[in-house]
Structure formats: C-alpha cells, structure tokens
Design a protein around this motif. Sequence first.
Motif, mmCIF file in Angstrom:
data_model
loop_
_atom_site.group_PDB
_atom_site.id
_atom_site.type_symbol
_atom_site.label_atom_id
_atom_site.label_comp_id
_atom_site.label_asym_id
_atom_site.label_seq_id
_atom_site.Cartn_x
_atom_site.Cartn_y
_atom_site.Cartn_z
ATOM 1 N N ASN A 129 4.304 4.465 -23.994
ATOM 2 C CA ASN A 129 3.116 5.196 -23.536
ATOM 3 C C ASN A 129 3.448 6.599 -23.031
ATOM 4 N N ASP A 130 4.701 6.809 -22.604
ATOM 5 C CA ASP A 130 5.096 8.150 -22.162
ATOM 6 C C ASP A 130 4.989 9.150 -23.312
ATOM 7 N N TYR A 131 5.472 8.727 -24.490
ATOM 8 C CA TYR A 131 5.376 9.645 -25.619
ATOM 9 C C TYR A 131 3.954 9.743 -26.154
ATOM 10 N N LYS A 132 3.224 8.647 -26.129
ATOM 11 C CA LYS A 132 1.832 8.702 -26.581
ATOM 12 C C LYS A 132 1.043 9.710 -25.746
ATOM 13 N N ARG A 133 1.301 9.697 -24.427
ATOM 14 C CA ARG A 133 0.618 10.645 -23.551
ATOM 15 C C ARG A 133 1.069 12.071 -23.873
ATOM 16 N N PHE A 134 2.367 12.244 -24.093
ATOM 17 C CA PHE A 134 2.894 13.570 -24.415
ATOM 18 C C PHE A 134 2.274 14.100 -25.709
ATOM 19 N N GLN A 135 2.189 13.239 -26.715
ATOM 20 C CA GLN A 135 1.623 13.647 -27.993
ATOM 21 C C GLN A 135 0.138 13.982 -27.849
ATOM 22 N N LYS A 136 -0.569 13.165 -27.076
ATOM 23 C CA LYS A 136 -2.007 13.371 -26.888
ATOM 24 C C LYS A 136 -2.296 14.673 -26.161
ATOM 25 N N LYS A 137 -1.413 15.036 -25.212
ATOM 26 C CA LYS A 137 -1.623 16.235 -24.400
ATOM 27 C C LYS A 137 -0.839 17.444 -24.917
ATOM 28 N N SER A 138 -0.310 17.350 -26.129
ATOM 29 C CA SER A 138 0.537 18.436 -26.638
ATOM 30 C C SER A 138 -0.227 19.744 -26.829
ATOM 31 N N HIS A 139 -1.571 19.688 -26.769
ATOM 32 C CA HIS A 139 -2.346 20.931 -26.869
ATOM 33 C C HIS A 139 -2.119 21.816 -25.657
ATOM 34 N N TYR A 140 -1.503 21.261 -24.588
ATOM 35 C CA TYR A 140 -1.157 22.084 -23.428
ATOM 36 C C TYR A 140 -0.079 23.120 -23.790
ATOM 37 N N LEU A 141 0.682 22.834 -24.851
ATOM 38 C CA LEU A 141 1.796 23.710 -25.219
ATOM 39 C C LEU A 141 1.295 24.839 -26.112
ATOM 40 N N THR A 142 0.453 25.675 -25.558
ATOM 41 C CA THR A 142 -0.138 26.783 -26.318
ATOM 42 C C THR A 142 0.147 28.139 -25.690
ATOM 43 N N THR A 143 0.544 28.159 -24.422
ATOM 44 C CA THR A 143 0.793 29.431 -23.734
ATOM 45 C C THR A 143 2.281 29.706 -23.697
ATOM 46 N N PHE A 144 2.702 30.689 -24.475
ATOM 47 C CA PHE A 144 4.120 31.036 -24.495
ATOM 48 C C PHE A 144 4.492 31.803 -23.236
ATOM 49 N N TYR A 145 5.684 31.531 -22.742
ATOM 50 C CA TYR A 145 6.199 32.296 -21.614
ATOM 51 C C TYR A 145 6.714 33.631 -22.127
ATOM 52 N N LYS A 146 6.001 34.699 -21.787
ATOM 53 C CA LYS A 146 6.387 36.060 -22.187
ATOM 54 C C LYS A 146 6.628 36.174 -23.695
ATOM 55 N N ASP A 147 5.820 35.505 -24.476
ATOM 56 C CA ASP A 147 5.936 35.548 -25.936
ATOM 57 C C ASP A 147 7.280 35.050 -26.452
ATOM 58 N N LYS A 148 7.979 34.249 -25.651
ATOM 59 C CA LYS A 148 9.242 33.658 -26.117
ATOM 60 C C LYS A 148 8.905 32.427 -26.969
ATOM 61 N N ASN A 149 9.432 32.386 -28.158
ATOM 62 C CA ASN A 149 9.167 31.261 -29.047
ATOM 63 C C ASN A 149 9.706 29.963 -28.459
ATOM 64 N N ASP A 150 8.859 28.941 -28.437
ATOM 65 C CA ASP A 150 9.239 27.601 -28.015
ATOM 66 C C ASP A 150 9.554 27.479 -26.523
ATOM 67 N N ILE A 151 9.123 28.435 -25.703
ATOM 68 C CA ILE A 151 9.172 28.290 -24.249
ATOM 69 C C ILE A 151 7.748 28.462 -23.739
ATOM 70 N N PHE A 152 7.255 27.443 -23.051
ATOM 71 C CA PHE A 152 5.843 27.399 -22.695
ATOM 72 C C PHE A 152 5.638 27.374 -21.180
ATOM 73 N N GLU A 153 4.508 27.943 -20.759
ATOM 74 C CA GLU A 153 4.025 27.759 -19.391
ATOM 75 C C GLU A 153 3.006 26.625 -19.413
ATOM 76 N N VAL A 154 3.203 25.652 -18.537
ATOM 77 C CA VAL A 154 2.344 24.459 -18.525
ATOM 78 C C VAL A 154 1.774 24.262 -17.134
ATOM 79 N N SER A 155 0.456 24.170 -17.044
ATOM 80 C CA SER A 155 -0.184 24.021 -15.741
ATOM 81 C C SER A 155 -0.392 22.565 -15.354
ATOM 82 N N ASN A 156 -0.464 21.666 -16.348
ATOM 83 C CA ASN A 156 -0.761 20.251 -16.086
ATOM 84 C C ASN A 156 0.444 19.384 -16.431
ATOM 85 N N THR A 157 1.564 19.665 -15.795
ATOM 86 C CA THR A 157 2.801 18.963 -16.133
ATOM 87 C C THR A 157 2.693 17.465 -15.927
#
Length: 270
Positions: A129-157
């Motif tokens: 269920n940990d991964y199911k939740r991660f996959q379901k909430k993966s839309h949180y990974l949309t804000t890049f940190y300073k436009d760095k590829n594959d580094i994200f700012e996440v507000s709902n960790t």
Amino acid sequence: MQYALVNQVRAHAQKGLEGVCELCNGKVIAKCGNIVVHHWSHYNRKECDKWWEPETLWHRDWKNKFPEEYREIIFKNDSTMEIHRADIYTPDGLAIEFQHSSIKKEERASRENFYNNLIWVVDGSRLINDYKRFQKKSHYLTTFYKDKNDIFEVSNTEDLLPSFWIDCSVPVVFDFMPITNSIEFCSSKGFLYCLFPQRVGRNAILAKISSVSFIQSIVNGEWNKRFSILLDELKKDDLDKRNAEEIIRLQLELTENKANKIPNKRHWRF
C-alpha cells in the motif's frame, strides 16, 4: 551476517564452516539452507550488535551491489562502548543502512547519531500500500526545484511517502523497484526516490535517481560532494524564503496597525 573470520581470513558462509564474528569475537556457524539467505549465525549474540536483524534477499542484493571492502564495516565507540556493523561504509566516510523491517524511532535516531554521515535505503515494497499511495499521489511531483530535472518540491510529503521516514535528519532513499517488477507498477522501474532532510520553507525536496547513478555516485565518491553542494543551496533558499515571508508578515502587521489608528472622522450636526 555476510562475513565472518575463518582462520583469521574474512569469508562468506559455506556449509559446514564455523568462524568468529568480526565485531564481538563470538563463535558463529554458517547457515546455508535452501530458503533463507546464506549467512553466519551466532551461537550466542547477546554481546554483539544490538541493531542486528535478520537479513532478507533484498538486503543482501543491495549489499552485493557495492565492493566487498565496503560491506559490513565494524565500528567501536570507546567512549560509549557501543559496537555496530554498518551495512556499507565507504573510504570517504559515508555509511549506508538498508532497512526492510520496521524499527522504532529511537533506534532510527540512534543510528543517525552514531554514523556522522548516513543514508537510509528503505524497502518501499515491504508494504504494497505504500507504493500504491505513492503512485496514486505521483501528480504531486510536478514542481521542479529551480528547474532542476528530477528534483521536486513537495508540499504534501505525508500523503506521498511513509510517514515514519519523512522527518529523518539524513537522506532517505525509497526503493520501490521490487514491486515494480510487475506490469501493474512498471512506471517507476529502475528509479529510486531520495528524500532530503533539508526543507525549503514548508516544502520537502525529493529527487528521482536511477539506481545505477546512485550506486556510481557512492562508489566514485561523488555523493558527498554533490550532497554538500545541494544541502548548502537548500539551506540558503530556505533562509531566503523565511526572510521574505517575515518581511511580508511585518508589512501586513504594519498596514493593519495603521488601519486601526485612523481617527473617527464622523461629523455631528445639531
């Protein structure tokens, strides 16, 4: 335990062998069945590492990705009399602990304090269920940190990752790959997700890293340098963000105080 001393030589467990534990000097015997991972077992482990736990195939596979001279390195603290065995310890002073089973927060904090420079690698497939939740909430990974590829700012960790690990004082690498071997979860196959301990304002920083890149950065000594640079950058950005928020707060407070001091200009007529 992957290694023990046999005739003063570090050796893998082989059927019929007996040896000596490198950490406590206690007698150990090789356990080489068809089900469990081949390992060394103490006759009596009361005086050995209190952080010991049974080793899974996932755990052993991870250790085997690193050079033998990095594996199961012995630590003895003469002042506290603590003795421990790091899963991985590199020549440049980086410890890695692979964690499959659940542990108490007190032990987690003790390990982080004991090793000055530590990375947790956590088995994200232990609870499906940990991964199911991660996959379901993966839309949180949309804000890049300073436009760095594959580094994200996440507000709902806490909605994205297991809550037990989100307040660690060291980097935590989540390994969902065993679960992504199935077609259902193949979208993240080959990638790890590293949660850094430093926040920027209220946002956590999460990096998507290929397993190959992660291992290479450890082996070639690049991890410490890159992490130090990123950590300094995050600390500066966090301070800048907090200072900007404080300025806005003070300005709003000043405006509110001025509004409250406006005299009542109502005119009375007789």
